[in-house]
Design a protein around this motif. Structure first.
Motif, mmCIF file in Angstrom:
data_model
loop_
_atom_site.group_PDB
_atom_site.id
_atom_site.type_symbol
_atom_site.label_atom_id
_atom_site.label_comp_id
_atom_site.label_asym_id
_atom_site.label_seq_id
_atom_site.Cartn_x
_atom_site.Cartn_y
_atom_site.Cartn_z
ATOM 1 N N ASN A 113 32.810 17.056 30.051
ATOM 2 C CA ASN A 113 31.780 18.046 30.321
ATOM 3 C C ASN A 113 30.343 17.527 30.371
ATOM 4 N N ALA A 114 30.035 16.501 29.606
ATOM 5 C CA ALA A 114 28.637 16.107 29.446
ATOM 6 C C ALA A 114 28.097 15.360 30.656
ATOM 7 N N GLU A 115 26.814 15.571 30.919
ATOM 8 C CA GLU A 115 26.077 14.755 31.876
ATOM 9 C C GLU A 115 25.204 13.738 31.146
ATOM 10 N N ALA A 116 24.912 14.023 29.889
ATOM 11 C CA ALA A 116 24.141 13.107 29.055
ATOM 12 C C ALA A 116 24.678 13.206 27.637
ATOM 13 N N VAL A 117 24.855 12.063 26.993
ATOM 14 C CA VAL A 117 25.386 12.017 25.632
ATOM 15 C C VAL A 117 24.351 11.373 24.725
ATOM 16 N N PHE A 118 24.045 12.066 23.631
ATOM 17 C CA PHE A 118 23.118 11.555 22.632
ATOM 18 C C PHE A 118 23.929 10.773 21.604
ATOM 19 N N ILE A 119 23.636 9.478 21.462
ATOM 20 C CA ILE A 119 24.368 8.638 20.521
ATOM 21 C C ILE A 119 23.410 8.086 19.462
ATOM 22 N N VAL A 120 23.953 7.810 18.287
ATOM 23 C CA VAL A 120 23.179 7.177 17.207
ATOM 24 C C VAL A 120 24.050 6.054 16.657
ATOM 25 N N THR A 121 24.068 4.938 17.373
ATOM 26 C CA THR A 121 24.875 3.793 16.969
ATOM 27 C C THR A 121 23.995 2.773 16.248
ATOM 28 N N PRO A 122 24.585 1.930 15.382
ATOM 29 C CA PRO A 122 23.774 1.027 14.567
ATOM 30 C C PRO A 122 23.217 -0.182 15.299
ATOM 31 N N ASP A 123 23.757 -0.499 16.472
ATOM 32 C CA ASP A 123 23.279 -1.678 17.198
ATOM 33 C C ASP A 123 23.759 -1.610 18.647
ATOM 34 N N PRO A 124 23.189 -2.427 19.521
ATOM 35 C CA PRO A 124 23.579 -2.391 20.938
ATOM 36 C C PRO A 124 25.060 -2.689 21.171
ATOM 37 N N GLU A 125 25.650 -3.559 20.341
ATOM 38 C CA GLU A 125 27.065 -3.897 20.536
ATOM 39 C C GLU A 125 27.955 -2.676 20.365
ATOM 40 N N ASN A 126 27.706 -1.903 19.305
ATOM 41 C CA ASN A 126 28.503 -0.695 19.096
ATOM 42 C C ASN A 126 28.185 0.366 20.139
ATOM 43 N N ALA A 127 26.942 0.405 20.596
ATOM 44 C CA ALA A 127 26.590 1.331 21.670
ATOM 45 C C ALA A 127 27.390 1.010 22.922
ATOM 46 N N GLN A 185 13.414 -5.524 22.318
ATOM 47 C CA GLN A 185 14.594 -4.862 21.763
ATOM 48 C C GLN A 185 15.112 -3.773 22.701
ATOM 49 N N LEU A 186 14.219 -3.038 23.320
ATOM 50 C CA LEU A 186 14.654 -1.987 24.238
ATOM 51 C C LEU A 186 15.341 -2.568 25.464
ATOM 52 N N GLU A 187 14.940 -3.758 25.878
ATOM 53 C CA GLU A 187 15.653 -4.430 26.968
ATOM 54 C C GLU A 187 17.102 -4.706 26.573
ATOM 55 N N ILE A 188 17.314 -5.100 25.316
ATOM 56 C CA ILE A 188 18.673 -5.378 24.843
ATOM 57 C C ILE A 188 19.508 -4.104 24.843
ATOM 58 N N TRP A 189 18.912 -3.006 24.390
ATOM 59 C CA TRP A 189 19.631 -1.727 24.413
ATOM 60 C C TRP A 189 19.963 -1.332 25.849
ATOM 61 N N SER A 190 19.024 -1.551 26.757
ATOM 62 C CA SER A 190 19.274 -1.233 28.158
ATOM 63 C C SER A 190 20.421 -2.067 28.719
ATOM 64 N N GLU A 191 20.429 -3.361 28.394
ATOM 65 C CA GLU A 191 21.499 -4.248 28.875
ATOM 66 C C GLU A 191 22.859 -3.861 28.300
ATOM 67 N N ALA A 192 22.856 -3.191 27.137
ATOM 68 C CA ALA A 192 24.112 -2.743 26.524
ATOM 69 C C ALA A 192 24.681 -1.510 27.219
ATOM 70 N N GLY A 193 23.915 -0.924 28.132
ATOM 71 C CA GLY A 193 24.403 0.234 28.874
ATOM 72 C C GLY A 193 23.698 1.532 28.561
ATOM 73 N N VAL A 194 22.740 1.496 27.634
ATOM 74 C CA VAL A 194 21.998 2.707 27.298
ATOM 75 C C VAL A 194 21.084 3.076 28.461
ATOM 76 N N ASP A 195 21.054 4.371 28.803
ATOM 77 C CA ASP A 195 20.230 4.854 29.916
ATOM 78 C C ASP A 195 18.890 5.406 29.457
ATOM 79 N N GLY A 196 18.829 5.830 28.205
ATOM 80 C CA GLY A 196 17.609 6.444 27.708
ATOM 81 C C GLY A 196 17.486 6.310 26.207
#
Length: 458
Positions: free
Chosen positions: A240-254, A378-389
């Motif tokens: 159902n979701a178009e956007a998912v809010f996640i709270v993961t401890p690091d980019p690897e788990n994200a 750090q935000l570049e690393i999160w982006s490379e992990a697949g985070v969109d926002g």
């Protein structure tokens, strides 16, 4: 190639939301949460500063007891008092042009017919900038507030949500055909009745005849957010979701969570890129690393750890106030938010987490401390992990956002990590996906034309 990140402000219409106790900070104005001018001015600042959305959390009951009582929550202002974010949406909508406006609501709190009407009205007022964060609610007190004896079991809450959104999809996508609203003064025909349909929904929990009382809004269906990361929650979000809010401890788990959810989306007939992922993060910003660390020490001194524990424990149905800090958290069965337990386990690899880990990890593992340049790294690393926002968590309002906009955003723009400017006013879905309406791959799309005479016979 670097992709721009989308930024959302994670707020709540209360004095103490996530980083508890900071309402006492003289630099913050969240004590004025009842004042609409605080939220209007913040919304304008966010929009001008390059944020795509303002994301309101919400509760409809108290968190579980802490040290055997709910008195702590009232004394500390821990999400009580809090106001209804849907009521704020109208004021924010008419004072902004680009900003997406997301609110949180659960099936528990309102029958789907009236909810659909209110959301469509807001989408008209905002010219298509409304988003709904679908939650199933894990507060025992909330269920008692709405006439239940206690908390509905975890997986049953998601079955309930399945029927709830099904009714909404029928109303938003199927009740009015395209072109039904004519408003022809010469003929005197306001709408074509052959293109307006009753939905005749009969299910386990709801019977809704219809038709939807609101003509199609710019998005029809609001942008759909979701935040559950339990097995049932991920499955619901994948469908159902178009956007998912996640709270993961690091980019690897994200990365693991994102890949898993996208795999589930594909299994449900969607595509992986049909879902955007927003990671919750807070920031401590300094001109130098030393200044940033000093500011972090001051921040930690002012955080109310009791309220952090009360918040986390209340969310998972455990009174952490009666446990020593070195108590091991293992084999915990709860009808609360199971994803919180999973997150703490991920944050403490190789050992069983303790109550103290709950307190320490809640804010620190999702906190980035440093200069604007190191934060951008750090935000570049999160982006490379697949985070969109990024869903930006505040310590103070409006200070946390003003500091981020003034100091970090210019660095992000230089690196291509955020869009330079808003374009022409448009829908929130267009900002995220380049289209105003839900994808044909979304389950709601099956109700387009389903209630016409031809659709009903197929």
């Amino acid at each position: 190639m670097t992709k721009p990140l989308s930024f959302s402000a994670f707020v709540m219409n209360t004095a103490s939301h996530i980083l508890h106790g900071l309402w006492r900070d003289e630099e913050g104005h969240q004590l004025n949460f009842n004042d609409i001018n605080l939220w209007v001015s913040l919304a304008k600042r966010l929009e001008d500063g390059g944020f795509d959305a303002m994301f309101f959390a919400d509760v409809i009951g108290l968190y579980g007891d802490y040290k055997g009582s709910w008195e702590h929550h009232v004394q500390a202002g821990m999400q009580i008092p809090s106001n209804d974010p849907m009521v704020l949406m109208s004021a924010l909508a008419v004072n902004t042009k680009h900003l997406g406006l997301a609110f949180t609501a659960a099936p528990l709190q309102e029958p789907p017919f009236n909810f659909a009407r209110r959301v469509s009205t807001l989408d008209h007022i905002s010219k298509g900038r409304i988003a709904w964060n679908i939650v199933t609610n894990a507060q025992e007190n909330a269920y008692r507030n709405f006439g239940y004896d206690g908390l509905v079991p975890h997986d049953e809450r998601y079955r309930w949500a399945d029927e709830y959104v099904d009714v909404l999809y029928k109303l938003w996508e199927g009740s009015w055909d395209e072109g039904a609203l004519l408003q022809d003064r010469k003929s005197g025909i306001h709408a074509d009745p052959s293109k307006v349909h009753k939905i005749h929904h009969v299910g386990e929990r709801y019977q809704v005849e219809g038709p939807h009382l609101v003509s199609p809004s710019p998005q029809r269906t609001p942008v759909l957010f979701q935040a559950g990361s339990s097995t049932a929650g991920r499955d619901f979000g994948a469908r159902n979701a178009e956007a998912v809010f996640i709270v993961t401890p690091d980019p690897e788990n994200a990365c693991k969570l994102i890949e898993d959810t996208r795999r589930l989306a594909i299994q449900n007939g969607r595509e992986g890129h049909d879902i955007k992922f927003y990671q919750g993060l807070s920031f401590v910003i300094g001109e130098t690393e030393e200044e940033a660390r000093r500011k972090e020490i001051e921040l930690d001194k002012n955080i109310d750890l009791d309220s952090i524990l009360a918040h986390i424990g209340g969310g998972i149905g455990i009174d952490l106030g009666n446990l020593s800090l070195d108590t091991l958290i293992e084999n915990v069965e709860t009808e609360g938010v199971r994803s919180t337990l999973d997150w703490v386990q991920q944050s403490t690899p190789g050992r069983t987490p303790t109550v103290a880990d709950f307190a320490r990890l809640r804010d620190k593992s999702t906190r980035i401390v440093g200069t604007p340049e190191t934060i951008a790294d750090q935000l570049e690393i999160w982006s490379e992990a697949g985070v969109d926002g990024i869903n930006v968590i505040n310590a103070t309002i409006p200070g946390s956002y003003e500091e981020f906009i003034d100091q970090v955003m210019p660095v992000l723009r230089k690196r291509g990590l955020v869009r330079n400017k808003h374009g022409e006013p448009g829908t929130f879905r267009h900002t995220l996906f380049g289209t105003d309406r839900l994808s044909e791959r979304h389950p709601a799309a099956r109700y387009r034309g389903a209630f016409t005479a031809k659709g009903a016979t197929q």
